[in-house]
Design a protein around this motif. Structure first.
Motif, PDB file in Angstrom:
ATOM      1  N   ASP A 153       0.746  -1.273  -0.043  1.00 50.65           N
ATOM      2  CA  ASP A 153       0.016   0.186   0.191  1.00 50.65           C
ATOM      3  C   ASP A 153       0.901   1.189  -0.064  1.00 50.65           C
ATOM      4  OD1 ASP A 153      -2.256  -1.548  -0.137  1.00 50.65           O
ATOM      5  OD2 ASP A 153      -2.828  -0.985   2.161  1.00 50.65           O
ATOM      6  N   ALA A 154       1.845   1.323   0.803  1.00 49.94           N
ATOM      7  CA  ALA A 154       2.864   2.387   0.882  1.00 49.94           C
ATOM      8  C   ALA A 154       3.403   2.667  -0.533  1.00 49.94           C
ATOM      9  CB  ALA A 154       3.799   2.259   1.825  1.00 49.94           C
ATOM     10  N   ARG A 155       3.952   1.662  -1.132  1.00 48.99           N
ATOM     11  CA  ARG A 155       4.429   1.567  -2.485  1.00 48.99           C
ATOM     12  C   ARG A 155       3.621   2.185  -3.378  1.00 48.99           C
ATOM     13  NH1 ARG A 155       7.559  -4.313  -2.931  1.00 48.99           N
ATOM     14  NH2 ARG A 155       9.229  -3.653  -1.464  1.00 48.99           N
ATOM     15  N   GLY A 156       2.200   1.653  -3.442  1.00 48.74           N
ATOM     16  CA  GLY A 156       1.050   2.247  -4.391  1.00 48.74           C
ATOM     17  C   GLY A 156       1.022   3.868  -4.222  1.00 48.74           C
ATOM     18  N   ILE A 157       1.007   3.986  -2.811  1.00 48.24           N
ATOM     19  CA  ILE A 157       0.804   5.558  -2.597  1.00 48.24           C
ATOM     20  C   ILE A 157       1.927   6.387  -3.134  1.00 48.24           C
ATOM     21  CG2 ILE A 157       0.428   7.300  -0.761  1.00 48.24           C
ATOM     22  CD1 ILE A 157      -1.168   5.148   0.897  1.00 48.24           C
ATOM     23  N   ALA A 158       3.239   5.887  -3.013  1.00 50.06           N
ATOM     24  CA  ALA A 158       4.478   6.512  -3.526  1.00 50.06           C
ATOM     25  C   ALA A 158       4.410   6.558  -4.908  1.00 50.06           C
ATOM     26  CB  ALA A 158       5.494   5.744  -3.222  1.00 50.06           C
ATOM     27  N   LYS A 159       3.607   5.388  -5.756  1.00 44.53           N
ATOM     28  CA  LYS A 159       3.686   5.628  -7.124  1.00 44.53           C
ATOM     29  C   LYS A 159       2.799   6.701  -7.638  1.00 44.53           C
ATOM     30  CE  LYS A 159       4.955   0.702  -8.394  1.00 44.53           C
ATOM     31  NZ  LYS A 159       4.478  -0.537  -8.846  1.00 44.53           N
ATOM     32  N   ALA A 160       1.481   6.522  -6.761  1.00 46.15           N
ATOM     33  CA  ALA A 160       0.559   7.779  -6.961  1.00 46.15           C
ATOM     34  C   ALA A 160       0.916   9.182  -6.964  1.00 46.15           C
ATOM     35  CB  ALA A 160      -0.656   7.508  -6.083  1.00 46.15           C
ATOM     36  N   MET A 161       2.126   9.357  -5.973  1.00 47.98           N
ATOM     37  CA  MET A 161       2.743  10.653  -5.978  1.00 47.98           C
ATOM     38  C   MET A 161       3.759  11.018  -6.845  1.00 47.98           C
ATOM     39  SD  MET A 161       1.690  11.940  -2.976  1.00 47.98           S
ATOM     40  CE  MET A 161      -0.107  11.236  -3.433  1.00 47.98           C
ATOM     41  N   HIS A 162       4.065   9.814  -7.544  1.00 45.20           N
ATOM     42  CA  HIS A 162       4.880  10.070  -8.799  1.00 45.20           C
ATOM     43  C   HIS A 162       3.936  10.597  -9.783  1.00 45.20           C
ATOM     44  CE1 HIS A 162       7.097   8.628 -12.436  1.00 45.20           C
ATOM     45  NE2 HIS A 162       8.267   9.150 -11.839  1.00 45.20           N
ATOM     46  N   ILE A 163       2.616  10.072 -10.087  1.00 42.75           N
ATOM     47  CA  ILE A 163       2.239  10.211 -11.141  1.00 42.75           C
ATOM     48  C   ILE A 163       1.488  11.675 -11.212  1.00 42.75           C
ATOM     49  CG2 ILE A 163       0.029   9.682 -12.481  1.00 42.75           C
ATOM     50  CD1 ILE A 163       0.594   6.619 -11.658  1.00 42.75           C
ATOM     51  N   GLY A 164       0.948  12.027  -9.910  1.00 45.57           N
ATOM     52  CA  GLY A 164       0.397  13.499  -9.797  1.00 45.57           C
ATOM     53  C   GLY A 164      -0.657  13.398  -8.716  1.00 45.57           C
ATOM     54  N   THR A 165      -1.311  14.624  -8.468  1.00 45.01           N
ATOM     55  CA  THR A 165      -1.993  15.013  -7.314  1.00 45.01           C
ATOM     56  C   THR A 165      -3.641  15.231  -7.861  1.00 45.01           C
ATOM     57  OG1 THR A 165      -1.322  17.254  -7.551  1.00 45.01           O
ATOM     58  CG2 THR A 165      -0.035  15.910  -6.046  1.00 45.01           C
ATOM     59  N   GLU A 166      -3.887  14.275  -8.437  1.00 43.08           N
ATOM     60  CA  GLU A 166      -5.324  14.653  -9.368  1.00 43.08           C
ATOM     61  C   GLU A 166      -6.374  14.510  -8.133  1.00 43.08           C
ATOM     62  OE1 GLU A 166      -8.536  12.833 -12.450  1.00 43.08           O
ATOM     63  OE2 GLU A 166      -6.307  12.098 -12.379  1.00 43.08           O
ATOM     64  N   HIS A 167      -6.123  13.672  -7.120  1.00 39.73           N
ATOM     65  CA  HIS A 167      -7.071  13.332  -6.104  1.00 39.73           C
ATOM     66  C   HIS A 167      -6.849  13.930  -4.919  1.00 39.73           C
ATOM     67  CE1 HIS A 167      -9.079  10.976  -8.992  1.00 39.73           C
ATOM     68  NE2 HIS A 167      -7.969  10.063  -9.267  1.00 39.73           N
ATOM     69  N   ALA A 168      -5.804  14.996  -4.795  1.00 38.43           N
ATOM     70  CA  ALA A 168      -5.641  15.613  -3.485  1.00 38.43           C
ATOM     71  C   ALA A 168      -6.893  16.326  -3.106  1.00 38.43           C
ATOM     72  CB  ALA A 168      -4.487  16.461  -3.504  1.00 38.43           C
ATOM     73  N   VAL A 169      -7.182  16.028  -1.503  1.00 40.64           N
ATOM     74  CA  VAL A 169      -8.068  16.993  -1.161  1.00 40.64           C
ATOM     75  C   VAL A 169      -7.733  18.186   0.079  1.00 40.64           C
ATOM     76  CG1 VAL A 169      -9.358  14.654  -0.861  1.00 40.64           C
ATOM     77  CG2 VAL A 169      -8.037  15.313   1.036  1.00 40.64           C
ATOM     78  N   HIS A 170      -8.489  19.154   0.208  1.00 39.98           N
ATOM     79  CA  HIS A 170      -8.263  20.442   1.062  1.00 39.98           C
ATOM     80  C   HIS A 170      -8.470  19.763   2.339  1.00 39.98           C
ATOM     81  CE1 HIS A 170      -8.270  24.313   2.397  1.00 39.98           C
ATOM     82  NE2 HIS A 170      -9.193  24.071   3.185  1.00 39.98           N
ATOM     83  N   MET A 171      -7.385  20.199   3.188  1.00 47.44           N
ATOM     84  CA  MET A 171      -7.264  19.819   4.498  1.00 47.44           C
ATOM     85  C   MET A 171      -7.428  21.183   5.167  1.00 47.44           C
ATOM     86  SD  MET A 171      -6.642  16.640   4.671  1.00 47.44           S
ATOM     87  CE  MET A 171      -6.195  16.398   6.401  1.00 47.44           C
ATOM     88  N   LYS A 172      -8.441  21.087   6.118  1.00 44.96           N
ATOM     89  CA  LYS A 172      -8.785  22.323   6.920  1.00 44.96           C
ATOM     90  C   LYS A 172      -7.935  22.878   7.901  1.00 44.96           C
ATOM     91  CE  LYS A 172     -13.953  21.446   6.579  1.00 44.96           C
ATOM     92  NZ  LYS A 172     -13.797  20.367   5.677  1.00 44.96           N
ATOM     93  N   THR A 173      -8.006  24.109   8.094  1.00 43.96           N
ATOM     94  CA  THR A 173      -7.138  24.763   9.132  1.00 43.96           C
ATOM     95  C   THR A 173      -7.552  24.169  10.470  1.00 43.96           C
ATOM     96  OG1 THR A 173      -8.744  26.496   9.383  1.00 43.96           O
ATOM     97  CG2 THR A 173      -7.074  27.012   7.887  1.00 43.96           C
ATOM     98  N   ILE A 174      -6.565  24.492  11.460  1.00 38.39           N
ATOM     99  CA  ILE A 174      -6.740  23.947  12.991  1.00 38.39           C
ATOM    100  C   ILE A 174      -7.973  24.523  13.451  1.00 38.39           C
ATOM    101  CG2 ILE A 174      -6.090  23.833  15.262  1.00 38.39           C
ATOM    102  CD1 ILE A 174      -4.789  21.838  13.358  1.00 38.39           C
ATOM    103  N   GLU A 175      -8.207  25.842  13.211  1.00 35.71           N
ATOM    104  CA  GLU A 175      -9.403  26.411  13.579  1.00 35.71           C
ATOM    105  C   GLU A 175     -10.714  26.214  13.033  1.00 35.71           C
ATOM    106  OE1 GLU A 175     -11.453  29.201  15.969  1.00 35.71           O
ATOM    107  OE2 GLU A 175      -9.583  28.591  16.073  1.00 35.71           O
ATOM    108  N   SER A 176     -10.659  25.807  11.841  1.00 35.56           N
ATOM    109  CA  SER A 176     -11.935  25.318  11.197  1.00 35.56           C
ATOM    110  C   SER A 176     -12.295  23.779  11.658  1.00 35.56           C
ATOM    111  CB  SER A 176     -11.974  25.170   9.701  1.00 35.56           C
ATOM    112  OG  SER A 176     -12.018  26.366   9.094  1.00 35.56           O
ATOM    113  N   GLN A 177     -11.106  22.956  12.054  1.00 33.80           N
ATOM    114  CA  GLN A 177     -11.332  21.633  12.521  1.00 33.80           C
ATOM    115  C   GLN A 177     -11.875  21.874  13.887  1.00 33.80           C
ATOM    116  OE1 GLN A 177     -10.642  19.275  10.329  1.00 33.80           O
ATOM    117  NE2 GLN A 177     -10.929  17.752  11.597  1.00 33.80           N
TER     118      GLN A 177
END
Length: 346
Positions: free
Chosen positions: A98-122
């Motif tokens: 799984d870690a290898r697969g995620i590393a390959k995904a990072m090599h390909i690109g960030t199409e499915h990156a999600v927005h991480m909320k600020t601490i205050e919003s969280q």
């Protein structure tokens, strides 16, 4: 040389895979799940990291914030999307692969990156979620009481919230066994109601002191809970180049299935933030049933007249999302007299 990192996160340990730009594995390790420990390991390798990826999950916000503050190019990807990508690897499912697969995904690109909320919003979302959770549990207990006494022929009928407990006691007064069964539940419901009031007061106090929430509350149907939910859901309004996309982001636009000459549209997609979508629909129902007259309500009532209440509420909720975002970006209050040009096109 550029390097890419995949993190397969578990509660106690995290599997790390570091891959170069030719997809050769440079380093692998299992490290304690803590942002400081993970950052130290990566910095000790002394490599040029382009992207460090992890999946969305309960620990994602904590790890993302800590590693971003450490200076790593951390990216959080949608767990559902990365799961589909990992299936294409056709290898046994384990932490290392799984870690290898995620590393390959990072090599390909960030199409499915999600927005991480600020601490205050969280933090604000935790407050809202706590209030909502208590309300859900309280309603569950109420339904249990209703169903339990109904089997003995005791019908609650419609009763106001303030008189609900008194009505239950009135019905079970002559049955000592039912009094023994129901009394602990009534105590729980009463305590929960008191805590909901405490959290509601805290939300009201926060929104009164927040300029953005006060601005959003000038819109009809929008109160402290809806305004704070919207602010924490959108988080950073500038990340939406067009206000029209906010409705789709919150899952309030119809599904589309298009292929060749076929173009079918179904119900709303229900993607995105459930809490925000629910709050907007509740605000729409409130406006349609008892809200102050304005151009926005008249527009929704016309839809209701030619369709039904459900369709009108969804359409109004979608338009509310667009209008609230535009108000926030432009720093302008809601216009009661007539629809602004931008709102007409919403």
């Amino acid at each position: 040389m550029k390097h890419y990192v995949g993190l397969d996160v578990a509660l106690k340990t995290t599997q790390i895979c570091v891959m170069d730009q030719e997809q050769k594995i440079v380093a692998e390790a299992k490290i304690e799940t803590h942002p400081e420990a993970l950052s130290q390991y990566l910095f000790k390798l002394g490599l040029n990291y382009q992207r460090v990826g992890l999946e969305t999950g309960n620990l994602a916000q904590w790890l993302y914030t800590g590693m971003a503050e450490a200076g790593l190019p951390i990216i959080c990807v949608d767990a559902r999307k990365i799961k589909s990508f990992l299936k294409l690897q056709k290898v046994n499912k384990n932490d290392r692969n799984d870690a290898r697969g995620i590393a390959k995904a990072m090599h390909i690109g960030t199409e499915h990156a999600v927005h991480m909320k600020t601490i205050e919003s969280q933090r604000m979302r935790s407050l809202l979620a706590a209030r909502k959770s208590i309300q859900i549990k309280m309603n569950d207990l109420k339904m249990f009481v209703r169903g339990n006494i109904r089997q003995y022929g005791m019908k609650m009928d419609k009763v106001s919230l303030s008189m609900w407990e008194a009505r239950v006691r009135e019905l079970i007064a002559g049955d000592n066994f039912l009094c023994m069964v129901v009394e602990p539940i009534l105590v729980c419901i009463r305590t929960m109601r008191q805590q909901v009031v405490v959290l509601s007061k805290e939300i009201n106090q926060i929104t009164r002191g927040d300029p953005t929430c006060r601005l959003l509350m000038t819109c009809p149907g929008v109160g402290p809970v809806v305004s704070l939910t919207f602010k924490t859901s959108i988080d950073i309004p500038e990340r939406f180049a067009n206000s029209q996309t906010v409705g789709a982001y919150l899952g309030l636009t119809p599904k589309q299935n298009q292929s060749g000459e076929t173009d079918k549209r179904g119900r709303i997609s229900r993607a995105g933030d459930i809490a925000m979508r629910t709050a907007l629909v509740e605000a729409a129902h409130s406006m349609l049933s008892r809200g102050r007259a304005c151009w926005l309500k008249e527009w929704a009532l016309k839809i209701k007249k030619r369709t039904n209440l459900f369709v009108a509420a969804i359409a109004l909720a979608r338009r509310l999302a667009v209008i609230l975002h535009r108000m926030w970006v432009d720093k302008t209050e809601f216009c009661w007299e007539a629809a602004p040009k931008r709102a007409v096109a919403a």
